[in-house]
Design a protein around this motif. Sequence first.
Motif, short mmCIF file in Angstrom:
data_model
loop_
_atom_site.label_atom_id
_atom_site.label_comp_id
_atom_site.label_asym_id
_atom_site.label_seq_id
_atom_site.Cartn_x
_atom_site.Cartn_y
_atom_site.Cartn_z
N LYS A 43 39.96 32.92 46.77
CA LYS A 43 41.36 33.22 47.06
C LYS A 43 41.47 34.63 47.61
O LYS A 43 40.73 35.52 47.19
N GLY A 61 39.41 43.04 44.16
CA GLY A 61 38.51 43.27 43.04
C GLY A 61 37.06 43.04 43.42
O GLY A 61 36.17 43.78 42.97
N VAL A 77 37.39 36.89 38.23
CA VAL A 77 37.11 36.13 39.46
C VAL A 77 36.23 34.94 39.07
O VAL A 77 35.09 35.13 38.63
N VAL A 98 34.18 34.22 46.85
CA VAL A 98 35.61 34.52 46.81
C VAL A 98 36.40 33.30 47.31
O VAL A 98 36.24 32.91 48.46
N PRO A 133 42.96 39.62 38.65
CA PRO A 133 43.69 39.08 39.81
C PRO A 133 45.16 38.87 39.46
O PRO A 133 45.52 38.68 38.29
N ALA A 193 43.60 36.75 46.84
CA ALA A 193 43.96 37.66 45.74
C ALA A 193 42.74 38.20 45.02
O ALA A 193 42.81 39.24 44.37
N TYR A 194 41.60 37.52 45.13
CA TYR A 194 40.39 37.98 44.46
C TYR A 194 39.63 39.01 45.29
O TYR A 194 38.71 39.65 44.76
N ARG A 195 39.97 39.16 46.57
CA ARG A 195 39.16 40.01 47.44
C ARG A 195 39.18 41.49 47.06
O ARG A 195 38.12 42.15 47.11
#
Length: 457
Positions: free
Chosen positions: A59, A65, A23, A57, A215, A61-63
């Motif tokens: 994106k 993790g 991330v 955060v 990610p 898609a990073y949430r």
Amino acid sequence: MPEAGSLVDRHVGFVRALREAGVPVSVAEGLDAANALRVVELVDRESLRAAYAATLVKKPAYRPGFDVLFDLWFPATTTGLRAPREESLDPETATVEELRAYLAQLLTDGGEAEMRAFAQAMVSRFGRQQASGPGRQNWFSYSVLRALSPETLMARILREVLAGQERGGLAEKTVRQRINSGIRRFEEEVATDVRRRIAEDSGVERIARSAVRPPLDQIDFLRITKADLSRLRREVHPLARRLAARLTIKHRKGRRGRLDFRRTVRASLQSGGVPLTTHFKPPRPHKPELVILCDTSDSVSSFAHFTLLLTYALREQFTKVRAFGFVDTVDEITRFFQPGADVVEAMTRLANEADMVRFGRTNYGHSLERFAERYGDAIGPKTSLLILGDARSNYQPPALDLLKSLAGKARHAYWLNPEPKQQWDTGDSVASDYATIVPMYECRNVAQLTAFIETLA
């Protein structure tokens, strides 16, 4: 919540863990997060989570993790603090059937705090296994889920909730969705508490390194799973559109349309009828043509699956797409990706029906020779050639002159290699030799593919 002195250390460790998990967090964003901690209630864990998410955060898609690591570095509870429990049910002495009945109740109308407390109690009861060595223990999610089997509660809950109602309608569908959502929430709470307990025993840094997958856009193509591929389908179509747009721009660069006679004559009236300035019509927009050569050997099979997904998406963006797969010989595989074809079914048919293998050992030189013999007319002055493979040819002649001839006929030629650049030219790799003819780019994940597309601009 840790005291003020240790909060700084915990903040620094959390930010470091995010970076190690893929991330991207800049120094400025880390400082923004630290400043946000000064204006939120630190005892309110969800406000703390929201402050960190808003500043770190970038994106969606990073949430996932991020949430896993937040739960590790800022746990909801610690072992030794008793969570609220239902007075009528003692998780330590209740029978499994009583626990399953209580879980069924939580799945239909339980609150978040109740679900978390129950999950923690179940991990405490079923998740512990003694390890070798005095005082050591291991924690597992699967033993909790095996003991309670939440997925088998569906029939019982439907029977109780839909008593007297018609089955198969909207009411049943709604209940099923709510139960499935509750089951996923319970499984996540169990997994979160297991990770917390392992972190208490082994150290949060150690478990953080293995708890989070990279990610989606940073997952290595050569290590991709079927589940990752299904998620990547949503990423492929926007990338295909951008790739087509970039290649179209490069087609048009330096070109002008036909002379606009009317505008030129009209402009000449200002100079006494002398056409000092000529005007041209804009070039007619058109889609470029694309030829794809894809290595489908076992060594790059996961990459091949992704590139075939990309091929499937690209056929909608180009006026003509012809795809060819090879191992030690080559076959045209365009027929498997006709409009309306299911991509998974297309890949299955390709593996069973395409003629790409003679002896099963990758041979780029022989494949290029067969391509030139059978399909050489596929490449022309309007064609963009895209080669996808690791350039490992089992020490066979690479046919460099032939590749130079094919690339010379194309308008553009590019090579995407899924191996790390430091592994090029090791063993049987002839990557640098091919790269002297066709520009070669390291392409190990979606992020690098996106970067390649951006370079075309």
